[in-house]
Design a protein around this motif. Structure first.
Motif: not given
Length: 312
Positions: A253-277
């Motif tokens: 990925p263009p980001e540093y690997p730990p940044v990419a993992v954290a970024e996309h993990a937050v995206g998954v959680l935020a997407g699921a939480a918004l869908f719950a709303l």
């Protein structure tokens, strides 16, 4: 043109164009099997399955049997499919105008690129038109009326923080920032980040409206935006998280690997939480409408049995 006719045209058009994408992916998987390579085999095989599900979903939007499918798989696959594709429409339009040739040095044959792009764009447009018509026709009460009071402020605040952080990161990169990246981003990447960043801001507004605002707003804008953006966050973040963790074909990925993992993990959680709303806001209307429909069907069956009883 009636909404039913438009829904059918959108569904059939989406199924037809996505079949072109599916054909190319099948060719790629077959070629890897013949060559005995496996760099992209798993992910390409997954996209074959996803495209097959997408064609089925598109046909369900167009045909009568689609209205009788169980709600759970329809909503889930519609959520993921529209999340993958519908938010990409602005990006595809911008990229075709500002970066028509791309800057990635991709060696994919032109005919494959044309078929893939046609399938992707056709399914995106078909879902953008046909899915809202399908959902409104099947569950009209899910979008009618106004939002009530605060439903889940803690969940909404969590979504707001996560989505706002992602929007700031993506828009910063889109505007030329290089923080937390290992290599410069080309124009196509910045265009995609810019459009997804704007969508994320729309999702933040939806979270605020669904979970924090006390006075009643019209329900449908917050529900529709929340449905689309939550699907985008969940689907694309899950895909990119898998890419970052598995690194198929030497992908980095263009980001540093730990940044990419954290970024996309937050995206998954935020997407699921918004869908719950979104589900909390739409579910009362769905339950109420399905209850009335079940009562009407039971009444028709009772009248039919009464009419068929001798001496009735």
């Amino acid at each position: 043109m009636s909404s039913i006719t438009l829904r059918k045209l959108a569904g059939y058009g989406a199924a037809l164009t996505l079949s072109l994408y599916l054909a190319v992916k099948i060719i790629w998987v077959t070629a890897e099997l013949i060559r005995g390579t496996s760099d992209w085999l798993a992910l390409n095989a997954l996209t074959v399955v996803m495209a097959g599900v997408g064609v089925t979903l598109a046909l369900a939007l167009a045909q009568r049997w689609g209205m009788r499918l169980p709600a759970l798989p329809v909503v889930f696959f519609a959520w993921v499919g529209s999340g993958f594709l519908v938010p990409m429409i602005p990006y595809m339009a911008a990229a075709s105008l500002l970066a028509p040739g791309g800057e990635t040095g991709d060696t994919t044959p032109v005919w494959e690129t044309v078929l893939l792009s046609t399938g992707f764009a056709g399914m995106a447009l078909g879902l953008a038109v046909g899915l809202p018509l399908y959902l409104r026709e099947r569950w009209p009460d899910a979008f009618a009326g106004r939002l009530g009071g605060s439903r889940s402020p803690v969940l909404a605040c969590g979504v707001l923080v996560g989505v706002a952080a992602l929007a700031a990161l993506w828009l910063g990169w889109a505007l030329g920032g290089t923080a937390l990246t290992e290599r410069p981003l080309d124009l196509n990447a910045r265009l995609m980040l810019g459009t997804t960043g704007v969508w994320a801001l729309a999702g933040a507004w939806s979270a605020w409206a669904l979970g924090l605002r006390r006075t009643g707003l019209r329900k449908w804008p917050a529900v529709v935006l929340g449905f689309t953006v939550s699907g985008m966050l969940f689907a694309w973040s899950a895909w990119k998280l898998a890419m970052a963790l598995l690194g198929p074909g030497g992908y980095v990925p263009p980001e540093y690997p730990p940044v990419a993992v954290a970024e996309h993990a937050v995206g998954v959680l935020a997407g699921a939480a918004l869908f719950a709303l979104v589900l909390r806001a739409a579910r009362p209307g769905v339950v109420a409408y399905d209850g009335r429909r079940a009562s009407r069907q039971a009444g028709r069956r009772a009248r039919s049995r009464t009419a068929g009883t001798p001496g009735a």
